[in-house]
Scaffold this active site. Structure first.
Site, PDB file in Angstrom:
ATOM      1  N   CYS A  50       3.051   2.800   2.537  1.00 19.36           N
ATOM      2  CA  CYS A  50       3.602   2.532   3.864  1.00 19.36           C
ATOM      3  C   CYS A  50       5.104   2.772   3.915  1.00 19.36           C
ATOM      4  CB  CYS A  50       3.282   1.104   4.295  1.00 19.36           C
ATOM      5  SG  CYS A  50       3.969  -0.172   3.209  1.00 19.36           S
ATOM      6  N   ALA A 186      -9.432  -4.536   5.341  1.00 14.83           N
ATOM      7  CA  ALA A 186      -9.913  -5.348   4.216  1.00 14.83           C
ATOM      8  C   ALA A 186      -9.367  -4.827   2.897  1.00 14.83           C
ATOM      9  CB  ALA A 186     -11.444  -5.366   4.194  1.00 14.83           C
TER      10      ALA A 186
END
Length: 417
Positions: A50, A186
């Site tokens: 990220c 998840a």
């Protein structure tokens, strides 16, 4: 072929640029094969998180590798180039060591990057793009990261992105124990976030994921409800806190869906943390009243808490890294000499075989073995000394002294005084 690394991260590029050059896990091996197959690049590995997208490669044309990154993502090179950092040779080695040790992360000393680097190596191995040089680099990188974390306090008092999300929620709501929390995704980051929020005993926890199985597996750990992404339009309004981090290439929460949820909630505020890159939440959502939307870069100030107490550890870590860079470059220098050493030995072998064949022929003719051995030794001596002798005899005046010193060193000669 030289070691070269380049990329963008949270320090050099804003989120809207970073999200355009990410590599989802299911495309990583395809991208690696494309990079090596279509360009003069011998080895390659890609790190995509990220906060960063980086390429480590072995090439003599780094400009082609950088152009490939833009081309693969259908971007003009001129738009991406201002955000790129470029590290040749030892600078690439030092950068890899700093990244793995958590010195280049938004969260100083965070440990997740080490696992992400190991995943990058696995992808390169599966794609067949990890050669001797990068294999050695990353093995040393993991060793350095372990030494830094073992020998320094770099990870002490660090605030993870997951912890920062929980702290920010507390600043807005006060007591999370009265709130309902929805996790979308998840993966590892959501699991870390769930640990921090669950420790604060929220009123309800829900896990939404594309596949029910993964949602249920995570939900079972936290006594939570599991739903699918298709349930989000109905479920969103029932939650006060939303933390999302998926690998979706397109936004999951659009302005319209969130706007409808706010109306159902009768304008009770909703707090959303989007840790995904590319983003899971449309940027237009930030325009809505009663919505507190934070992206990964917005958490930067919170994760810097405790930074002062770790500055001494940073200096210690840099010392460890610098020492290991020197060691690695020494190894690399010896590897770079291998072709020359091999060529020198090959030439010596050719001389040996030529003189040996000549000696065999003379013996077959009945020549005196002593004379044959003498001729063999003289022939080898003359061949080995011909090149340096010729170089000395034909050396220009301005290079003769340097050449004499070099030959004295090579042959360990003692010059007459």
């Amino acid at each position: 072929m030289q070691l070269f690394a380049f990329g963008i991260n949270h320090n050099t590029a804003p989120l809207d640029v970073r999200e355009q050059v990410t590599f989802p896990e299911n495309t990583m091996e395809l991208a690696l094969r494309d990079l090596v197959g279509r360009n003069p690049i011998k080895e390659a590995a890609i790190v995509s998180t990220c906060n960063r997208t980086e390429v480590y490669c072995c090439t003599d044309r780094p400009e082609d590798a950088m152009a490939w990154l833009a081309d693969f993502h259908h971007l003009p090179t001129r738009e991406l180039d201002p955000y790129l950092y470029k590290f040749p040779r030892e600078h690439a080695v030092k950068h890899a060591f700093r990244v793995a040790s958590g010195l280049d992360s938004m969260v100083l000393g965070e440990p997740q990057i080490l696992g992400q680097l190991k995943n990058a190596v696995k992808s390169a191995e599966h794609a067949g793009t990890l050669g001797l040089l990068l294999h050695k680099l990353f093995q040393r990188t993991f060793y350095v990261a372990k030494e830094v974390r073992t020998s320094t306090e770099i990870g002490t008092s660090s605030v993870s992105m997951a912890a920062a999300a929980a702290r920010l929620a507390e600043r807005i709501f006060g007591d999370i124990g009265e709130q309902r929390v929805l996790f979308i995704g998840a993966g590892e980051m959501i699991e870390l976030c769930a640990n921090h929020f669950a420790a604060r005993n929220p009123k309800k926890i829900t896990v939404a994921n594309r596949t029910t199985e993964r949602a249920e597996a995570l939900a079972d750990r936290f006594n939570a409800q599991a739903i699918t992404l298709s349930d989000l339009p109905e479920q969103l309004a029932l939650h006060d806190i939303v933390v999302t981090c998926t690998a979706s290439p397109l936004p999951i929460l659009g302005k319209g869906m969130v706007e409808r949820a706010i109306k159902i909630r009768k304008h009770r505020p909703i707090f959303i943390v989007d840790l995904a890159v590319p983003r899971d939440v449309e940027s237009e959502v930030a325009e809505l009243d009663d919505v507190f939307l934070y992206y990964v870069d917005d958490l930067a100030e919170i994760v810097k808490e405790g930074l002062d107490s770790r500055q001494n550890a940073v200096a210690q870590a840099e010392t460890i890294i610098d020492s290991n860079v020197v060691d690695f470059m020494r190894w690399l220098a010896t590897r770079e000499m291998v072709p020359t050493i091999r060529a020198l030995r090959d030439q010596g072998e050719r001389y040996r075989r030529h003189e040996l064949e000549r000696a065999h022929k003379l013996l077959e003719k009945g020549e005196d073995p002593k004379k044959v051995l003498e001729a063999l030794s003289n022939g080898l001596t003359n061949k080995f000394l011909h090149v340096p002798s010729s170089a000395l005899n034909h050396a220009a005046a301005d290079e003769r002294e340097e050449l004499v010193d070099l030959i004295n060193r090579l042959y360990q000669l003692h010059r007459p005084q």
